[in-house]
Design a protein around this motif. Structure first.
Motif, PDB file in Angstrom:
ATOM      1  N   THR A  22       0.707  -1.117   0.103  1.00 48.66           N
ATOM      2  CA  THR A  22       0.123  -0.039   0.200  1.00 48.66           C
ATOM      3  C   THR A  22       0.808   1.236  -0.079  1.00 48.66           C
ATOM      4  N   GLU A  23       0.123   2.508  -0.045  1.00 48.48           N
ATOM      5  CA  GLU A  23       0.802   3.667  -0.331  1.00 48.48           C
ATOM      6  C   GLU A  23       1.413   4.015   0.882  1.00 48.48           C
ATOM      7  N   GLU A  25       1.453   6.078   4.434  1.00 54.68           N
ATOM      8  CA  GLU A  25       0.409   6.751   5.177  1.00 54.68           C
ATOM      9  C   GLU A  25       1.175   7.451   6.219  1.00 54.68           C
ATOM     10  N   THR A  26       0.477   8.778   6.412  1.00 59.59           N
ATOM     11  CA  THR A  26       0.964   9.830   7.509  1.00 59.59           C
ATOM     12  C   THR A  26       1.285   9.215   8.723  1.00 59.59           C
ATOM     13  N   LYS A  57       6.529  -0.999   5.673  1.00 60.40           N
ATOM     14  CA  LYS A  57       5.168  -0.007   5.383  1.00 60.40           C
ATOM     15  C   LYS A  57       5.733   1.205   5.653  1.00 60.40           C
ATOM     16  N   GLN A 156      -4.118   0.940  13.943  1.00 59.39           N
ATOM     17  CA  GLN A 156      -4.102   1.245  12.603  1.00 59.39           C
ATOM     18  C   GLN A 156      -4.597   0.031  11.701  1.00 59.39           C
ATOM     19  N   ARG A 160      -8.064  -0.306   9.646  1.00 59.92           N
ATOM     20  CA  ARG A 160      -8.195  -0.603   8.344  1.00 59.92           C
ATOM     21  C   ARG A 160      -9.307  -1.707   8.101  1.00 59.92           C
TER      22      ARG A 160
END
Length: 497
Positions: A22-23, A25-26, A57, A156, A160
């Motif tokens: 996945t991209e 994430e802050t 990640k 987190q 999700r």
């Protein structure tokens, strides 16, 4: 479990999170920044162990995004309880041959806190790494912080998972709603319409989103709009279910009768969170019902005329055959009683509808006793529980109480000036009991030697049509008749709903 089974379970749990590849994430990037800052290390990562690779990640101080699983120091954290610390990677037999240690970037210190999947399976870690050994390891505060950051990663992942379940639930709802023949809609707790299914847009022909908010009311027939808005406002204020029939404009401009219903959804505290509703096209059914009602009214009117014709024929026969006059008049009275009962419960048009009255036992008996002096008052009283009736009960009641009143006026209490009849009704459990009691008439010495036709007819009516029982007691002070039948025999269920 074997090592292979443990690995399979881990991979399944990791895949279920949907986190791999996945991209950035802050939320995860902030975790590694904070880990490196608190533990004072140049490198920090959030890593997950896949089948043949270790994937990062989030990372700080590290260029690569993944490594072969054989080089993953993280995999040693998966089997620890909380934190695994390697003060000097060159001196631990588990890592002395690791290329990340023996070659660039020449790692020397590692500390990782285990990360579990939402279903509790170890799948990764939050780790801090240095290129110089740290014999002292981590301080207690740093260890607690690393554990807390690992919990944040797990939180987190859980968010999700919840979001995925919510999206899956929404997708399922939309699929189900779009497959339904009804129009389905939903509003916020304040009544703001924010969802319609595909059927709504197909029926109305409106562009998606054009009827959100208050736009729905403009789709109704102008004569129905104020009524619909008032009922909807009342449901929003009270939380009561919403139900209304109105005319809804179809895509071709034709207004169709529609049944609208909605129920509130409440949270654990009882507060309304949403409203879900449906619109069902009932135009064809409504028109068919109206046609059937017209036919029913016409048939009922003809039956009423038949009663009148039969009564007339009986009277004519009585005049032509004086020797049969008594029998003919008794038969005519019975037919007229049945006619009054039929007229009481038959379908009426607006023109033929009598003054407003309830279709109940007491209302029918009051009408039957109208030809007698003091109907429902001085000479014949009605007290107790009153219940609704329909045509199923009207006929036997009319026959029974017509016979009782007729005999009372000839031979019983109503034949004397001071005589009186008291009718008491009682609803007990599933049964409804009516008691006819005569007083003030001639003293009785016992039952008649021969049971008359009317008595036999009354008994047959109760037992055959109402499924009940009828008993007579010939008391000195007067006749007492008790009729008991199931309460549901007096009216068909859901006839008017």
């Amino acid at each position: 479990m074997s090592e292979a089974q443990i690995k399979d379970a881990r991979i399944r749990s990791l895949m279920a999170t949907g986190i791999l590849d996945t991209e950035a994430e802050t939320a995860f990037d902030d975790i590694v920044r904070l880990a490196a800052l608190v533990c004072k290390t140049p490198i920090a990562v959030v890593s997950f162990v896949d089948t043949d690779r270790q994937w990062f990640k989030a990372k700080i101080g590290l260029e690569v995004s993944e490594t072969p699983v054989e080089m993953a120091i993280c995999r040693h954290v998966l089997v620890c309880d909380d934190i695994e610390v390697f003060p000097d990677l060159t001196k631990d037999p588990r890592t002395t041959g690791n290329l990340l240690v023996t070659a660039t970037p020449s790692l020397r210190f590692y500390a990782g806190a285990r990360v579990d999947s939402p279903d509790g399976v170890p799948i990764g870690s939050v780790a801090v790494i240095d290129t110089v050994p740290r014999p002292e390891g981590l301080t207690a505060e740093q260890s607690e912080t690393l554990l807390a950051l690992a919990r944040q990663v797990m939180a987190q992942l859980d968010l999700r998972a919840q979001a995925a379940r919510l999206k899956d639930g929404e997708d399922r709802f939309r699929a189900i709603a779009d497959s339904m023949p009804q129009m389905v809609w939903s509003t916020r707790s304040d009544g703001y319409h924010d969802y319609y299914n595909a059927r709504w847009y197909e029926f109305t022909g409106t562009p998606p989103g054009s009827t959100d908010g208050e736009g729905w009311n403009g789709m109704f027939h102008p004569d129905d709009q104020d009524r619909a808005r008032a009922l909807w406002s009342r449901s929003l204020e009270t939380g009561q279910p919403y139900e209304i029939e109105y005319r809804l404009r179809r895509h071709d401009g034709v207004y169709r009768w529609t049944l609208g219903r909605a129920l509130p959804i409440r949270d654990g505290a009882g507060q309304i969170t949403r409203w879900f509703g449906t619109c069902t096209d009932i135009d064809d059914a409504k028109r068919l019902a109206e046609e059937r009602e017209l036919v029913s009214q016409e048939l009922s009117h003809r039956i009423k005329n038949i009663f009148a014709v039969i009564s007339g024929l009986i009277s004519l026969s009585a005049r032509n055959h004086p020797e049969s006059k008594a029998y003919a008049l008794a038969l005519r009275d019975r037919v007229m009683a049945l006619g009054r009962a039929h007229d009481f419960v038959r379908p009426h048009s607006k023109a033929s509808q009598p003054e407003a009255r309830a279709a109940t036992v007491f209302a029918l008996l009051t009408e039957l006793f109208a030809p007698y002096d003091g109907a429902g008052g001085m000479r014949i009283s009605l007290v107790g529980d009153d219940i609704a009736i329909d045509d199923r009960a009207a006929t036997p009641l009319a026959l029974i109480f017509h016979e009782l009143a007729t005999n009372a006026s000839k031979y019983g209490a109503l034949s004397a000036a001071e005589g009186h009849v008291a009718i008491t009704a009682e609803l007990t459990g599933d049964d409804y009991r009516l008691v006819w009691r005569e007083t003030g008439g001639p003293t009785l010495v016992g039952p008649p030697a021969v049971e008359g036709f009317g008595s036999t007819l009354s008994k047959v009516s109760v037992e055959g049509q109402l499924g009940g029982t009828l008993t007579r007691e010939w008391l000195p002070e007067g006749l007492r008749v008790t009729m008991t039948a199931p309460a549901n025999a007096y009216r068909r269920p859901n006839r008017f709903t």
